[in-house]
Write a protein that holds these residues in place. Structure first.
Motif, mmCIF file in Angstrom:
data_model
loop_
_atom_site.group_PDB
_atom_site.id
_atom_site.type_symbol
_atom_site.label_atom_id
_atom_site.label_comp_id
_atom_site.label_asym_id
_atom_site.label_seq_id
_atom_site.Cartn_x
_atom_site.Cartn_y
_atom_site.Cartn_z
ATOM 1 N N LEU A 38 0.751 -1.461 0.197
ATOM 2 C CA LEU A 38 -0.255 0.072 0.391
ATOM 3 C C LEU A 38 1.051 1.644 -0.231
ATOM 4 C CD1 LEU A 38 -2.966 -1.139 2.657
ATOM 5 C CD2 LEU A 38 -3.246 -0.091 -0.014
ATOM 6 N N HIS A 39 1.600 1.681 1.026
ATOM 7 C CA HIS A 39 2.706 2.576 0.546
ATOM 8 C C HIS A 39 3.126 2.706 -0.853
ATOM 9 C CE1 HIS A 39 6.188 4.843 2.285
ATOM 10 N NE2 HIS A 39 6.766 4.461 1.910
ATOM 11 N N ARG A 40 4.246 1.845 -1.101
ATOM 12 C CA ARG A 40 4.778 1.934 -2.916
ATOM 13 C C ARG A 40 3.277 2.029 -3.674
ATOM 14 N NH1 ARG A 40 6.848 -3.759 -3.925
ATOM 15 N NH2 ARG A 40 7.052 -2.589 -6.112
ATOM 16 N N LEU A 41 2.476 2.014 -3.754
ATOM 17 C CA LEU A 41 1.477 1.617 -4.061
ATOM 18 C C LEU A 41 0.974 3.583 -4.210
ATOM 19 C CD1 LEU A 41 -0.347 1.891 -6.806
ATOM 20 C CD2 LEU A 41 -1.964 0.460 -4.298
ATOM 21 N N SER A 42 0.886 3.501 -2.928
ATOM 22 C CA SER A 42 0.615 5.609 -2.483
ATOM 23 C C SER A 42 1.357 6.316 -3.539
ATOM 24 C CB SER A 42 0.547 5.342 -0.761
ATOM 25 O OG SER A 42 -0.676 6.849 -0.738
ATOM 26 N N GLY A 43 2.453 6.182 -3.382
ATOM 27 C CA GLY A 43 2.793 7.401 -3.954
ATOM 28 C C GLY A 43 4.005 8.074 -2.904
ATOM 29 N N PRO A 44 4.680 9.085 -3.225
ATOM 30 C CA PRO A 44 5.272 10.264 -2.606
ATOM 31 C C PRO A 44 4.098 10.980 -1.750
ATOM 32 C CG PRO A 44 6.091 10.395 -4.472
ATOM 33 C CD PRO A 44 5.080 9.211 -4.296
ATOM 34 N N LYS A 45 3.682 11.280 -3.361
ATOM 35 C CA LYS A 45 2.247 12.307 -2.884
ATOM 36 C C LYS A 45 1.443 12.013 -1.245
ATOM 37 C CE LYS A 45 2.360 15.839 -6.432
ATOM 38 N NZ LYS A 45 1.706 15.974 -7.367
ATOM 39 N N GLY A 46 0.854 10.748 -0.807
ATOM 40 C CA GLY A 46 0.160 9.316 0.046
ATOM 41 C C GLY A 46 -1.335 9.685 -0.894
ATOM 42 N N ILE A 47 -1.457 9.048 -1.473
ATOM 43 C CA ILE A 47 -2.533 9.195 -2.481
ATOM 44 C C ILE A 47 -3.727 8.294 -1.695
ATOM 45 C CG2 ILE A 47 -4.293 9.497 -4.421
ATOM 46 C CD1 ILE A 47 -2.566 11.662 -4.266
ATOM 47 N N ILE A 48 -2.841 6.874 -1.381
ATOM 48 C CA ILE A 48 -3.955 6.323 -0.205
ATOM 49 C C ILE A 48 -3.623 6.611 1.529
ATOM 50 C CG2 ILE A 48 -4.322 3.791 0.232
ATOM 51 C CD1 ILE A 48 -3.303 2.852 -2.453
ATOM 52 N N ARG A 49 -4.309 8.090 1.364
ATOM 53 C CA ARG A 49 -3.790 8.279 3.209
ATOM 54 C C ARG A 49 -3.529 7.394 4.073
ATOM 55 N NH1 ARG A 49 -1.701 13.243 1.163
ATOM 56 N NH2 ARG A 49 -2.135 14.452 2.640
ATOM 57 N N LYS A 50 -4.849 6.950 4.252
ATOM 58 C CA LYS A 50 -4.876 6.220 5.298
ATOM 59 C C LYS A 50 -5.070 4.691 5.584
ATOM 60 C CE LYS A 50 -6.873 10.278 7.536
ATOM 61 N NZ LYS A 50 -5.771 10.881 8.604
ATOM 62 N N THR A 51 -5.132 4.081 6.484
ATOM 63 C CA THR A 51 -5.923 2.711 6.712
ATOM 64 C C THR A 51 -5.849 2.065 7.930
ATOM 65 O OG1 THR A 51 -5.148 0.401 5.851
ATOM 66 C CG2 THR A 51 -3.097 1.617 6.810
ATOM 67 N N GLU A 52 -6.367 1.834 8.605
ATOM 68 C CA GLU A 52 -7.458 1.328 9.659
ATOM 69 C C GLU A 52 -7.107 0.225 10.243
ATOM 70 O OE1 GLU A 52 -11.606 1.297 9.397
ATOM 71 O OE2 GLU A 52 -12.070 1.284 7.707
ATOM 72 N N PHE A 53 -6.986 -0.327 11.302
ATOM 73 C CA PHE A 53 -6.277 -1.956 12.278
ATOM 74 C C PHE A 53 -7.650 -2.328 13.352
ATOM 75 C CE2 PHE A 53 -2.732 -0.702 9.948
ATOM 76 C CZ PHE A 53 -1.844 -2.031 10.005
ATOM 77 N N PHE A 54 -7.498 -3.802 13.165
ATOM 78 C CA PHE A 54 -8.142 -3.545 14.734
ATOM 79 C C PHE A 54 -7.639 -3.498 15.338
ATOM 80 C CE2 PHE A 54 -11.825 -6.689 12.206
ATOM 81 C CZ PHE A 54 -12.090 -5.475 12.880
ATOM 82 N N LEU A 55 -7.817 -3.653 17.210
ATOM 83 C CA LEU A 55 -7.107 -3.236 17.596
ATOM 84 C C LEU A 55 -7.387 -4.629 19.073
ATOM 85 C CD1 LEU A 55 -7.421 0.752 18.252
ATOM 86 C CD2 LEU A 55 -5.427 -0.382 17.066
#
Length: 599
Positions: free
Chosen positions: A78-95
């Motif tokens: 996801l980080h690599r796909l998102s690119g330097p501008k962070g188009i994939i901005r957030k991801t959520e996790f169970f805790l």
């Protein structure tokens, strides 16, 4: 009957004795209806649009849970796909579980700015402690807003639900945590009787605390529609504009979360963008409850189409993600699923194949090699012709220009002949890639690496790394036999496929050699004591090039075994070559070792 919008000053909570279930829209005994009020609103896209991800939350509710290692691997994608501008901005996790927290710690330790890691909890104060302990700046919280949930599931009144939700939001704000309220089942909710009043209260808390409060519009059952003329609560355009225009929610605090129950997840997400919602929530491959969420990869393409640029996103990572799901996670991706299915850009029609061979733009809307790292594929039938067979061979094997075959190649002609024979015997299905691969190996074997070549390459990669690390040992560089001997003994114990190991000086004269093979020990020692090696290729090449040398196969004159010799220069502190280290590898033992490693 459906209610009309009240006047703006009347946006107050409307308590109901009985739940509002909108049976005109959702009769239940039949599929949902779509009603129109004829009131058109124009698109008003936000200043910026982003993608968010729920692969590790909603995506895990529809499959075998990911391991912490797998979550880390997918997060890196996801980080690599998102690119330097962070188009994939957030991801959520169970805790909640130890595995959840391990996955969270693994991903946080990577230090990536995007996608930013956020939490997900129930709207309970005790759950907030999990967010606080994790050190997260933002968390989603479940704030169901339809009467289906408030009355029938939670057993509360609207006032009770609103008060409970606001209490948890206030608690989060007291910790300095950004709340993201998930308006669950919003497309079956009373928009002006509960939803907008709730949103207004949240904006008041935002103003008081100076902490942003985000709102996620959740189309839980996928009943939303993208039509601006449709009625609330199902019209995505009207929903988004109601939050912005009536509740005063800034566009950058709105997020759309849709499901694909009625094949509308992608177009609904796009409509949310077009009418002012800054974020659309997605999951990898669309994996989520029931028919799934909005596919992340689909919205990557929608983003590029709307913005006119990928803005630094590395779209080839989509193919890497698909391959990871298939090979590591053993996910069965539908063959025709856009962008990630095996046959998404494949064609079987003979007339289409002919067009692709002439110019692939005729039947391909984008360069799938450049964009996704995937060549166009064709499905072989009796209508494919020798040109189709040649095209399949060249693209499936990804052959470089100098190795490509044409339709007149004898092997291609033989393959097509065998295909025709099958159809003459009554076959009606297409030829699978596996069948084509077998035919190609049989009739054009020169295109494939032989098993022997494969094993030699395996040996080269393994031994080259070993010897290049070994020659840097201080005891080796010393060229002192008493220091080298114990090192050689340990090395041979760890690598029993090495039959002889030795060091010579820069004139080819022996310094020290060792073997643990008692049967051939005396003969090796005699050879090493009486001969010099200045005329051997394994001596000449590394001395001349300064690089590691790997020989061709040969039969050892001492043991009679099939062998490979590897040699590398030994250098002093000034990088001068002061000697050579050589190893003779018993190839049969190396093959056995590889077979054991693969089982």
């Amino acid at each position: 009957m459906l209610k009309i919008r009240p006047k703006k000053e009347n946006f107050c909570l409307v308590e109901k004795e009985n739940p509002e279930l909108y049976k005109e829209l959702f009769p239940y005994i039949e599929p949902p209806r779509i009603f129109f009020d004829g009131k058109y609103i124009p698109p008003q896209p936000p200043a910026q649009i982003y993608i968010t991800d729920t692969t590790f939350r909603d995506g895990q509710q529809a499959r075998t849970p990911y391991t912490p290692e797998q979550i880390e691997a997918l997060y890196k994608f996801l980080h690599r796909l998102s690119g330097p501008k962070g188009i994939i901005r957030k991801t959520e996790f169970f805790l909640y579980t130890p595995k959840d927290r391990e996955a969270l710690e693994r991903c946080l330790s990577l230090g990536y700015p995007y996608p930013e890691i956020t939490g997900w909890i129930r709207a309970k104060k005790e759950d907030l402690n999990l967010v606080k302990e994790a050190g997260l700046k933002e968390t989603g919280m479940l704030t169901s807003c339809s009467d289906y949930h408030i009355y029938l599931k939670l057993g509360k009144t609207r006032k009770q639900a609103l008060e409970d939700y606001l209490a948890v939001v206030k608690e989060a704000l007291s910790y300095g945590i950004k709340p993201r309220c998930h308006f669950e089942d919003i497309t079956r909710a009373d928009i002006y009787g509960f939803v907008i009043p709730f949103a207004i209260e949240l904006m008041k808390l935002r103003e008081e605390s100076k902490i942003d409060i985000k709102i996620r519009l959740c189309d839980t059952l996928g009943v939303a529609v993208p039509y601006p003329e449709a009625v609330l609560p199902i019209s995505v355009p009207k929903l988004v504009r109601a939050f912005i225009d009536e509740a005063g929610v800034p566009e950058e605090l709105l997020e759309w979360h849709g499901h694909n129950d009625y094949y509308k997840s992608v177009i609904n997400a796009t409509a949310a963008w077009l009418y002012g919602c800054s974020y659309v929530n997605t999951s990898l491959l669309g994996i989520g409850e029931r028919t799934g969420n909005t596919p992340l990869e689909a919205m990557v393409f929608e983003y590029i189409a709307l913005k006119g640029s990928p803005d630094g996103m590395d779209t080839t990572v989509i193919t890497e993600i698909a391959n990871y799901y298939k090979t590591v996670l053993h996910e069965k991706i539908p063959f025709r699923q856009p962008f990630v299915g095996d046959d998404f850009n494949a064609t079987r029609a003979g007339i289409h194949i002919d067009g692709l061979i002439k110019n692939e733009e005729i039947y391909n809307s984008f360069d799938s090699v450049k964009v996704l790292g995937r060549p166009i594929h064709i499905i072989i039938t009796d209508k494919s012709g020798t040109a189709g067979v040649a095209y399949w061979v060249n693209t499936y094997l990804n052959l470089p220009q100098e190795k490509k075959v044409d339709k007149k190649h004898p092997g291609v002609v033989k393959i097509y002949k065998k295909i025709l024979e099958q159809y003459e015997r009554g076959r009606i299905t297409s030829i699978s890639n596996e069948e084509m691969l077998a035919l190609t190996k049989k009739y054009i074997p020169e295109l494939f690496e032989s098993e022997l070549d494969h094993l030699r390459n395996y040996a080269i990669n393994l031994i080259s790394k070993l010897i290049e690390e070994f020659v840097q040992e201080r005891d080796i560089i010393s060229l002192e036999v008493k220091r080298i001997r114990p090192l050689f003994e340990n090395f041979l114990d760890e690598h029993p496929y090495i039959q002889f190991i030795y060091i010579v000086d820069t004139e080819g004269k022996p310094i020290f050699g060792l073997t643990k093979d008692l049967e051939y020990k005396k003969e090796f020692e005699r050879l090493f004591a009486t001969e010099t090696f200045e005329d051997r290729e394994w001596f000449i090449k590394p001395l001349k090039t300064g690089k590691t040398f790997v020989s061709k196969f040969y039969t050892s004159r001492i043991t009679g075994s099939l062998c490979i010799t590897v040699s590398a220069p030994i250098r002093n502190a000034e990088e001068e070559i002061i000697g050579l280290l050589g190893m003779d590898i018993r190839f049969e033992d190396l093959v056995k070792m590889e077979s054991e490693n693969e089982t």
